[in-house]
Motif scaffolding. Structure first.
Motif, short mmCIF file in Angstrom:
data_model
loop_
_atom_site.label_atom_id
_atom_site.label_comp_id
_atom_site.label_asym_id
_atom_site.label_seq_id
_atom_site.Cartn_x
_atom_site.Cartn_y
_atom_site.Cartn_z
N ILE A 123 0.86 -1.19 0.00
CA ILE A 123 0.00 0.00 0.00
C ILE A 123 0.89 1.24 0.00
O ILE A 123 1.96 1.25 0.62
CB ILE A 123 -0.94 0.00 1.21
CG1 ILE A 123 -1.99 -1.11 1.06
CG2 ILE A 123 -1.65 1.35 1.37
CD1 ILE A 123 -2.99 -1.17 2.20
N HIS A 155 -0.10 -6.59 0.76
CA HIS A 155 -1.32 -6.03 1.35
C HIS A 155 -2.48 -5.95 0.35
O HIS A 155 -3.64 -5.98 0.74
CB HIS A 155 -1.02 -4.64 1.91
CG HIS A 155 -1.77 -4.32 3.14
ND1 HIS A 155 -1.33 -3.44 4.09
CD2 HIS A 155 -2.97 -4.77 3.62
CE1 HIS A 155 -2.20 -3.35 5.08
NE2 HIS A 155 -3.20 -4.14 4.80
N HIS A 156 -2.17 -5.81 -0.93
CA HIS A 156 -3.21 -5.77 -1.96
C HIS A 156 -2.56 -6.07 -3.30
O HIS A 156 -1.33 -6.08 -3.43
CB HIS A 156 -3.92 -4.42 -2.01
CG HIS A 156 -3.04 -3.29 -2.47
ND1 HIS A 156 -2.78 -3.04 -3.79
CD2 HIS A 156 -2.36 -2.35 -1.78
CE1 HIS A 156 -1.98 -1.99 -3.90
NE2 HIS A 156 -1.70 -1.57 -2.69
N ASN A 171 -6.07 -9.83 0.50
CA ASN A 171 -7.04 -9.12 -0.34
C ASN A 171 -6.84 -9.39 -1.84
O ASN A 171 -7.14 -8.53 -2.67
CB ASN A 171 -6.97 -7.61 -0.06
CG ASN A 171 -7.13 -7.30 1.42
OD1 ASN A 171 -8.02 -7.82 2.07
ND2 ASN A 171 -6.25 -6.46 1.95
#
Length: 349
Positions: free
Chosen positions: A90, A128-129, A159
């Motif tokens: 992120i 994180h993504h 995620n």
């Protein structure tokens, strides 16, 4: 405390893990989560260690890195007996390249996290993504290099959609790179989307689920219901814009059943909601977070609760939401039977 394998890593993690997102309290989102000081953080970490927790999760963006710093200090004397998980990818600054999966950024982000955590290695590094701008070939090679360097022990994601995770796994398998062993997912009684695609994927690939927000963004604390709606001054309003949408009537019906079961077994509503997750397939660890000692002690109590099959079925039924295409069992009874078996407690990770 019960310990589960984290996928096929051979690493044993406590069924309850601790999420350090409440440490630091910087920014709108994270200050709403909590504002624990270093003294409070030290105390909560000691309570976790005394209860048998060995899995501690944070991220570089939590309170601008303050969460990592505080967790590192709190675990300094017990570092090598416990598992530290942190997340990167992120955006962390206005710099054009301080985001995503590029080799340039990932290596630098890991080195910065190591410095903040005051450790030589990260046990579990999680993305994180998803980053659609960096090739997965480059990503998996970079992660493999980080593991081979000793800076990272195991890797995971958070995620990701099913195809994103599976494509990355396939590339790793093709080239002999390190594969993902952890998948940090949103999963709760009021958010069961994980079961439609990611649970079967985790089962097939032997990846352990690390559950975040197990109380559904605070909706399953038992504080709010039909008679007691969320007050205007509640911290929930500061984070609700980031929470998945829900149907209020389903939530209220679920809370009714949670309260009935909590009265039956002399437990709290959060303890019942957490216990349901601890008995779900593919779940390796459920992250609990707390703003204070009272919340933490209550959440820790979930490890001592075992719901009956009948109680689990009541929770399953009241929280069930019909899945979207192509996951709903629309063409024959055989598919329906397989789907129902998959989301039941009939198989183990």
């Amino acid at each position: 405390m019960k310990y589960n394998l984290l996928g096929n890593s051979g690493l044993k993690v406590s069924e309850l893990g601790f999420g350090a997102g409440t440490f630091g309290g910087k920014g709108q989102i994270f200050s709403a989560w909590g504002k624990a000081s270093q003294h409070e953080a030290n105390h909560m970490i000691k309570l976790c260690l005394d209860a048998g927790i060995n899995f501690f999760d944070t991220a570089d963006v939590y309170s601008d890195g303050e969460s990592e710093r505080m967790l590192g200090k709190a675990l300094a004397q017990e570092r090598h007996h416990n598992i530290i998980s942190t997340k990167v990818s992120i955006r962390t600054s206005e710099n054009a390249n301080d985001v995503g999966f590029s080799r340039n950024y990932l290596i630098r982000a890991v080195e910065q996290s190591l410095e903040r955590l005051n450790t030589d290695y990260i046990d579990v590094l999680q993305l994180h993504h998803f980053d659609s701008f960096t090739s997965l070939e480059q990503l998996m090679k970079t992660l493999d290099d980080l593991v081979r360097s000793g800076k990272v022990r195991y890797i995971g994601v958070s995620n990701f959609s099913g195809w994103q995770l599976m494509k990355a796994q396939s590339i790793a398998s093709q080239h002999g790179y390190e594969k993902f062993v952890a998948n940090q997912v949103y999963y709760s009684l009021i958010g069961r989307d994980y079961e439609w695609e990611l649970m079967p994927l985790n089962h097939d690939q032997n990846i352990g689920a690390v559950v975040w927000s197990p109380l559904g963004w605070g909706r399953l604390t038992g504080k709010f219901d039909r008679q007691n709606p969320v007050p205007i001054e509640s911290r929930l309003h500061d984070t609700e814009q980031f929470a998945p949408p829900i149907q209020q009537e389903i939530l209220y019906n679920l809370l009714d059943v949670l309260k009935d079961i909590s009265n039956e077994i002399q437990a709290t509503v959060p303890q019942v909601a957490l216990s349901w997750l601890l008995q779900r397939p593919t779940v390796s660890t459920v992250l609990i977070g707390a703003r204070n000692e009272t919340q933490l002690r209550d959440n820790l109590g979930a490890k001592d609760i075992l719901l009956s099959n009948a109680q689990i079925e009541r929770l399953n039924q009241v929280s069930a939401v019909y899945p979207p295409y192509p996951y709903y069992p629309y063409w024959n009874g055989q598919f329906t039977e397989r789907y129902n078996a998959l989301v039941s407690s009939s198989f183990t990770p």
